[in-house]
Structures are given as C-alpha cells and as structure tokens.
Design a protein around this motif. Sequence first.
Motif, PDB file in Angstrom:
ATOM      1  N   PRO A   1       0.822  -1.212   0.000  1.00  0.00           N
ATOM      2  CA  PRO A   1       0.000   0.000   0.000  1.00  0.00           C
ATOM      3  C   PRO A   1       0.857   1.264   0.000  1.00  0.00           C
ATOM      4  O   PRO A   1       0.540   2.238  -0.679  1.00  0.00           O
ATOM      5  N   ALA A   2       1.957   1.232   0.732  1.00  0.00           N
ATOM      6  CA  ALA A   2       2.824   2.401   0.811  1.00  0.00           C
ATOM      7  C   ALA A   2       3.515   2.668  -0.524  1.00  0.00           C
ATOM      8  O   ALA A   2       3.712   3.811  -0.928  1.00  0.00           O
ATOM      9  N   VAL A   3       3.863   1.580  -1.225  1.00  0.00           N
ATOM     10  CA  VAL A   3       4.469   1.739  -2.552  1.00  0.00           C
ATOM     11  C   VAL A   3       3.467   2.423  -3.483  1.00  0.00           C
ATOM     12  O   VAL A   3       3.827   3.287  -4.288  1.00  0.00           O
ATOM     13  N   GLY A   4       2.205   2.051  -3.355  1.00  0.00           N
ATOM     14  CA  GLY A   4       1.167   2.685  -4.168  1.00  0.00           C
ATOM     15  C   GLY A   4       1.098   4.183  -3.928  1.00  0.00           C
ATOM     16  O   GLY A   4       1.042   4.982  -4.865  1.00  0.00           O
ATOM     17  N   ASN A   5       1.138   4.562  -2.658  1.00  0.00           N
ATOM     18  CA  ASN A   5       1.116   5.988  -2.339  1.00  0.00           C
ATOM     19  C   ASN A   5       2.326   6.708  -2.904  1.00  0.00           C
ATOM     20  O   ASN A   5       2.231   7.826  -3.390  1.00  0.00           O
ATOM     21  N   GLU A   6       3.473   6.029  -2.816  1.00  0.00           N
ATOM     22  CA  GLU A   6       4.696   6.622  -3.345  1.00  0.00           C
ATOM     23  C   GLU A   6       4.576   6.793  -4.864  1.00  0.00           C
ATOM     24  O   GLU A   6       5.032   7.790  -5.425  1.00  0.00           O
ATOM     25  N   LEU A   7       3.946   5.844  -5.517  1.00  0.00           N
ATOM     26  CA  LEU A   7       3.762   5.926  -6.968  1.00  0.00           C
ATOM     27  C   LEU A   7       2.907   7.139  -7.330  1.00  0.00           C
ATOM     28  O   LEU A   7       3.195   7.877  -8.278  1.00  0.00           O
ATOM     29  N   ILE A   8       1.869   7.363  -6.558  1.00  0.00           N
ATOM     30  CA  ILE A   8       1.004   8.518  -6.809  1.00  0.00           C
ATOM     31  C   ILE A   8       1.781   9.819  -6.607  1.00  0.00           C
ATOM     32  O   ILE A   8       1.705  10.748  -7.420  1.00  0.00           O
ATOM     33  N   ALA A   9       2.548   9.870  -5.547  1.00  0.00           N
ATOM     34  CA  ALA A   9       3.362  11.059  -5.290  1.00  0.00           C
ATOM     35  C   ALA A   9       4.352  11.283  -6.424  1.00  0.00           C
ATOM     36  O   ALA A   9       4.555  12.402  -6.894  1.00  0.00           O
ATOM     37  N   LEU A  10       4.948  10.174  -6.870  1.00  0.00           N
ATOM     38  CA  LEU A  10       5.940  10.246  -7.940  1.00  0.00           C
ATOM     39  C   LEU A  10       5.316  10.789  -9.221  1.00  0.00           C
ATOM     40  O   LEU A  10       5.870  11.665  -9.886  1.00  0.00           O
ATOM     41  N   LEU A  11       4.162  10.269  -9.560  1.00  0.00           N
ATOM     42  CA  LEU A  11       3.463  10.701 -10.783  1.00  0.00           C
ATOM     43  C   LEU A  11       3.256  12.216 -10.761  1.00  0.00           C
ATOM     44  O   LEU A  11       3.518  12.910 -11.740  1.00  0.00           O
ATOM     45  N   LYS A  12       2.815  12.724  -9.630  1.00  0.00           N
ATOM     46  CA  LYS A  12       2.534  14.157  -9.557  1.00  0.00           C
ATOM     47  C   LYS A  12       3.821  14.975  -9.537  1.00  0.00           C
ATOM     48  O   LYS A  12       3.880  16.063 -10.096  1.00  0.00           O
ATOM     49  N   GLU A  13       4.865  14.410  -8.912  1.00  0.00           N
ATOM     50  CA  GLU A  13       6.145  15.115  -8.848  1.00  0.00           C
ATOM     51  C   GLU A  13       6.754  15.340 -10.223  1.00  0.00           C
ATOM     52  O   GLU A  13       7.455  16.318 -10.440  1.00  0.00           O
ATOM     53  N   THR A  14       6.484  14.414 -11.145  1.00  0.00           N
ATOM     54  CA  THR A  14       7.115  14.545 -12.463  1.00  0.00           C
ATOM     55  C   THR A  14       6.638  15.792 -13.184  1.00  0.00           C
ATOM     56  O   THR A  14       7.178  16.157 -14.214  1.00  0.00           O
ATOM     57  N   SER A  15       5.642  16.479 -12.650  1.00  0.00           N
ATOM     58  CA  SER A  15       5.133  17.685 -13.299  1.00  0.00           C
ATOM     59  C   SER A  15       6.160  18.821 -13.314  1.00  0.00           C
ATOM     60  O   SER A  15       5.949  19.833 -13.978  1.00  0.00           O
ATOM     61  N   VAL A  16       7.266  18.658 -12.589  1.00  0.00           N
ATOM     62  CA  VAL A  16       8.295  19.699 -12.650  1.00  0.00           C
ATOM     63  C   VAL A  16       9.376  19.372 -13.683  1.00  0.00           C
ATOM     64  O   VAL A  16      10.370  20.079 -13.803  1.00  0.00           O
ATOM     65  N   ALA A  17       9.145  18.293 -14.457  1.00  0.00           N
ATOM     66  CA  ALA A  17      10.147  17.883 -15.444  1.00  0.00           C
ATOM     67  C   ALA A  17      10.373  18.967 -16.488  1.00  0.00           C
ATOM     68  O   ALA A  17      11.431  19.031 -17.124  1.00  0.00           O
ATOM     69  N   GLY A  18       9.388  19.836 -16.660  1.00  0.00           N
ATOM     70  CA  GLY A  18       9.511  20.929 -17.630  1.00  0.00           C
ATOM     71  C   GLY A  18      10.709  21.843 -17.361  1.00  0.00           C
ATOM     72  O   GLY A  18      11.223  22.490 -18.270  1.00  0.00           O
ATOM     73  N   TYR A  19      11.190  21.853 -16.126  1.00  0.00           N
ATOM     74  CA  TYR A  19      12.354  22.661 -15.778  1.00  0.00           C
ATOM     75  C   TYR A  19      13.586  22.286 -16.582  1.00  0.00           C
ATOM     76  O   TYR A  19      14.491  23.090 -16.734  1.00  0.00           O
TER      77      TYR A  19
END
Lengths: 228, 240
Positions: free
Chosen positions: A155-173
Amino acid sequence: MSAWFAKLNETFIASGYYRLMLDGFKNTIIITLGALAISIVLGSLIAVIRYLGEDVPAMKPIVKVLTFYVNVIRGIPVVVLLLIFYFVIMKASEGLVVGIITFGINSSAYMSELIRGGINSVDKGQMEAGRSLGMSRLQCTRRIIFPQAIRYILPAVGNELIALLKETSVAGYVAVVDLTRAGNLVRNNTYDAVNPLLLVAITYLIMVFGLDALLRKMERRLARNDKR
Amino acid sequence: MINVKDLHKNFEDLEVLRGVSVEIEKGDVMCVIGPSGSGKSTFLRCLNLLEKPSSGQIIFEGDDLTGKDIDLDQHRQKMGMVFQQFNLFPHMTVLGNLTCAPMMLKKTPKDVAEKKAMELLERVGLADKANEYPNTLSGGQKQRVAIVRALCMEPDVMLFDEPTSALDPEMVGEVLEVMKELAADGMTMVVVTHEMGFAREVSNRVIFLDEGVIVEQGTPDEIFNHPQSDRLKSFLAKVL
C-alpha cells in the motif's frame, strides 16, 4: 456550452496541439514508470542492505553511507535535484533521461524508508525463530520476514507511486515536454489559459483516481489472503 | 554437551548475568527457576547465542560458540528452541512451518520432510491441523506445533523459554505433557519455567538464578525440599 466546445476545438484540435498534449502525456507516463523501476530496485537494495547490515560490524561504513544518501536526497527539493543533474552531473544527456534518473533516485530514498518500515513492522520473534532453527539472516529475511513485510509495503508503494506521478510535473524545468509542460505551452501559444490547464489537471486526477482504485483492490485481495 | 563457562551479559550498564558456569550433560533435563529479572531467559538465549555474551564461553559439543570463526547457523540446527510467544510463521501452514527449515537447511526432500513432520504431529495429537494456518490454532496447539517445528530439525538439545507463560491456564497441561514425553524419550532439555510442578517432577537438575548468578543448584529434591539459602527459601515460599 457549444461556445465552450468551439473553444476546445480551436485550442486543441484545429491547432493540432492535441498531438503536443498526447506527447506530454506519453512522456509523463514514461518518466513515472522508468523512475518507479529505478526507485523500486534501488530502494529495495538500500533497505535490505541497511536491514541486514545492522548487526554486522563490517557493514557499518556501507550502512552509514546509505543512511547519509537517504537523508541527503530527502532533504533536497526534487526540482533542485533535477537542475543539478541536468546542468551539472549529466550535462550531455537528454532531459527525458535525466528526468527518469533524477525522479528515480529521489523516489528511491523514500521507497527504501517505507520498505525498511515494512520489514521492521514484522515481529522480532520471527527472525529469532528462524535463526534458532539455523537459518542465516539472509535466509530468514527472504523466506520469513519479506513475505510478511510485503503486506505492509505494497500500500505504501502505491502511495509513493502517486506522489511520484505528480512530482514529475516539474520535469519541464529541464526542457522535457511532459503533460504539465505541454499544457503550459498550449496555454502560451493559444492565449487560452483555462482549458489547457484544466485538461492537465483532470488528466492527473483521473490517473490518480485510477491508481487509487487499483490499490484498494490490491489491498482488499491482500487482506483476503491474509491467514493470520 | 553444553559447557557454560563464566558467562557474563550486560545490556549497556545493566549487568544481567554475572558469571554463570554450568555443565549440561547429555540426557539432562535442567530447569532454570528464579524471580523475574533474574536473568533466566537471557541465560537461555545466550546458549544458542540469540544474545551475544559479553564475556565467557559456551562450549557446545566441543566447539566454542563464542569463538570467532564458528559457523553458528550450523550449530543452531542442533539446538531447538521454543519461545514464550510461539513465533510460528503466520504466512505458512502448520506443515509449512515444520518442513521449511529441514528442506532449506538440510536439503531434505519434500516428501521425507512431510512424512517426518506428520509423524511428529501425530504424536502431539495435531495431525488434523497440518494444513491449517497458525492463527486458527489455540495457544496450546501453537506451542505444540512450535515444539514439533524444533524437533523436525532433529536437534541434540531443546531450549524452552517459558513455554507455558503465554498460555491460558487450561492449556498449560497439554504442552507440559508433550515436554514430559520428550524428556522420557531422553531428549536433553533446558527449560526456563515458572511451573514448579514440572521442575520437581520431570527435571533431574534445577538451578536457581537470582540477580545474574546461580544461587543454588541441585536435584529437584535438594532444591524444593531442602533449600539452603535464604534467598531460595523466600522465593519458594512465594511461588509454591
């Protein structure tokens, strides 16, 4: 309503920008999955080495280095990490590759902590019982501890995956056209701020909801198979 | 069989064992009694080095387990241990619990390991539970399975760490019964226990530990009927 559809058509379809949005979507998925793979491999490795090395004097330096690594990575904002990798460490590499590696490394620190937490939540008596039968620490971890820890970890890995997905939104930098960057480009070029950003937000939301539903299903299955 | 020489154990500043020396012979059933905090469990856990002694030696079948190059895992295979909290593996069936170690460590073929496990389960009256998971068993049943799990490795000595202390009173008997049979079969046993009846009836040697040292040792008759020290007398007055 029809005025809105006309606007949507103008912003995305007639202009051909839907292709940019799709590319961005694709890149977001690629970065997320690539980073997840790195994160899981690296995170498990760090967690297991730190766990197994706890009582072994010879492993102490390695454990210390890994602990330091985890703390440093967790202490630096991911955008800063991304810029450092893009402009300093991996100057010659493409943004997409830098993104995958940076987000992977960043997430691995969190991943290792939550795997370690899962391992540590298994009762200490389990390891002692295994050791008393003559199993090595590694054998115990693999056969006794890990199968029990996975229930806490997934379950914790799932949460981390969700966080990761949203974090990638700064890749535009670092010049990667991910979903967020694509939406921002479309906004910039069409002077339509509302719809591109709305589309970006809704896309993230749907992905997160989807992942969340998947996770719940998995958790239910784990609970059902739980024989304790 | 096990020769304990001047065993010391500190937990940081706390001295739990302060020089315990004792020799356990083959076939001995030795009970270790004493008030809580006296170091009984620590003493037992030092025998198979689940706790690392601060100093002193544990000589098991001629090998010093505290030595540097010793293969502890190899020696532990010959020392079965039963815990107060059972510590069965909850993700495996009863049969899985019993066959896991022999198959992994002794490379016993699955059918041989299972046959042996079933025989032993039969003896403790739990053959019908072979395919159940531990959480479906009562405390007494769990502890009997835990004993069988240790026996499946065919150990030379069995260590019992308060095996009945976590049980409901009506389940203590069934576990003690199994241990009695084991003793009657000639198994070498070291038992940390609060069951004075068991110590008196089954053991051939009793040691009384207090504050990390052996205050008195002897036959059950000597310990229970003719205690010498005031410390043992007052302990027995409280527990008997």
